[in-house]
Design an enzyme around this catalytic site. Structure first.
Site, PDB file in Angstrom:
ATOM      1  N   ASP A  39       0.811  -1.204   0.000  1.00  0.00           N
ATOM      2  CA  ASP A  39       0.000   0.000   0.000  1.00  0.00           C
ATOM      3  C   ASP A  39       0.854   1.267   0.000  1.00  0.00           C
ATOM      4  OD1 ASP A  39      -2.159   1.695   0.189  1.00  0.00           O
ATOM      5  OD2 ASP A  39      -2.543   1.307   2.307  1.00  0.00           O
ATOM      6  N   ASP A  84      -2.135   5.546  -5.322  1.00  0.00           N
ATOM      7  CA  ASP A  84      -2.424   4.598  -4.255  1.00  0.00           C
ATOM      8  C   ASP A  84      -2.524   3.175  -4.793  1.00  0.00           C
ATOM      9  OD1 ASP A  84      -3.219   3.320  -1.966  1.00  0.00           O
ATOM     10  OD2 ASP A  84      -5.075   4.445  -1.693  1.00  0.00           O
TER      11      ASP A  84
END
Length: 412
Positions: free
Chosen positions: A83, A292
């Protein structure tokens, strides 16, 4: 995963899909290292309901890239979501009185000879945005995510082990991570935590000691036998013809966004039809798009999303699906081959990124392709999700504060 967005249920469902990805690590030029992301289909029943996407090292639940690493001595395998949208490495730990279900055993710190709790007086505790002091003088953390997922636990240091391409273990000692004892949210039973790779000192990238890394994710519906790749440190630079380098914009100092990767979106085009965020570029909020890897779709504020949605619908010479409740309000089409949709361009400050249909139309099931965008009511920040990152060699250079995109066939 850190940015607050409003997902269509279709994309939330996708996060249940699973692929198992094994990590191989080899020495790259000039002392860096790279990982091959080898994907194999999971036998979990959930994978029959969603599409399988490309991921990193370990598991991949549809739309999530899972990193495989081992924690502790002796090493215990952990599969965490890779992430760029968060700062912390954490995994579920024993005891776990309020945790989401996972198929693999929980990490038990009492069984590791290298586990050490971090005290709340330690500088490392202060590196965590929500670090606090427990009654036992240990560093408590509480970390929340956009989808209301939360991890609570104790900050600790441990040995992390990676497997080299030669089969030999490569150990990284004294790595800060969160031992999660109270975790909840949208996780599925193959996920065991999250591996943050932001600019924060607690991220995997920072703790490896590098200020450069790159990734090349294969497109969403690539054969699972083909690996994606990720490199860290020297040798991960993205150079050559066709490279577009986009300046990174620092997040708000002191906030949970301060260490994330933001760029500035000026507008978008569907083929030759352009939609600008503002008629006056000077009024556009700098750093209005988060890159992201923990969010699958590209997320746009409502007005821009509606403009792109309507123009794509106008330019695709097919009738969209309107009678499938599983697809919600997504723009979807029935076709037995890859959808021949329009080119979509993201006009970023620093250059244009061109997205082909393979990066913008995602197959949730056989014979159906859907536009891989979603919307948010937050007009300040959107997200460039991992669907759109496929088939780009993307290099993050934290010295120069740029992210570079190079169109690349990541399947080769």
């Amino acid at each position: 995963m850190a940015y607050p967005v409003m997902f269509n249920p279709f994309f939330l469902l996708m996060s249940l899909s699973i692929l198992l990805i094994h990590l191989t690590l080899y020495q790259a030029v000039n002392g860096g290292f790279s990982v091959n992301l080898i994907r194999t289909k999971s036998t979990n029943a959930h994978s029959q309901r969603v599409m399988g996407t490309t991921y990193t090292n370990s598991y991949a639940y549809l739309g999530q890239h899972l990193l495989e690493l081992s924690i502790g001595t002796p090493p215990v395998k952990i599969y965490g979501i890779l992430d760029t949208g968060s700062d912390l490495i954490w995994a579920q730990c024993v005891p776990c009185p309020n945790c989401f279900k996972q198929l693999k055993p929980l990490f038990d710190p009492k069984k590791s000879s290298t586990y050490k709790n971090i005290s709340c007086q330690s500088d490392k505790c202060h590196q965590v945005y929500t670090g606090a002091c427990s009654p036992e003088n240990m560093c408590d953390y509480s970390y929340g995510y956009a989808d209301s997922s939360v991890s609570h636990g104790i900050l600790a240091s441990e040995t992390i082990t990676l497997k080299s391409s030669e089969g030999k273990p490569v150990q990284l000692s004294d790595i800060t991570f969160g031992c999660g004892h109270n975790n909840s949210g949208t996780f599925n039973d193959h996920e065991m935590g999250i591996i943050g790779i932001s600019k924060a000192p607690t991220s995997l990238v920072s703790q490896i000691g590098g200020n450069k890394f790159s990734q090349c994710l294969v497109p969403f519906h690539t054969d699972t036998s083909i690996a994606s790749k990720m490199s860290f440190g020297k040798g991960s630079e993205v150079v050559g013809d066709g490279v577009i380098s986009i300046p990174l914009v620092n997040g708000i100092s002191g906030s949970s966004y301060s260490n994330l990767y933001f760029v500035t979106l000026l507008g978008m085009s569907v083929e030759d039809t352009r939609f600008d965020i503002s008629n006056n570029p000077e009024t556009i909020r700098k750093g209005n798009m988060l890159i992201d890897s923990g969010t699958p779709p590209t997320v746009l504020h409502q007005k821009l999303y509606d403009e792109v949605f309507n123009e794509v619908r106008k330019q695709v010479p097919m009738n969209p699906i309107t009678d499938d409740p599983d697809l919600g309000t997504q723009l979807c089409y029935k076709t037995s081959t890859n959808l021949k949709g329009p080119m979509i361009t993201m006009h970023l400050e620093g250059g244009d990124i061109h997205l082909s249909p393979i990066q913008t139309f995602i197959p949730p099931k056989d014979g159906v392709f859907c536009l891989g965008f979603s919307n948010t009511s937050n007009e300040d920040i959107g997200t460039i999700g991992n669907f759109a990152q496929g088939n780009f060699l993307m290099g993050y250079d934290l010295e120069k504060n740029v992210v570079s995109f190079k169109p690349t066939d990541c399947t080769k």
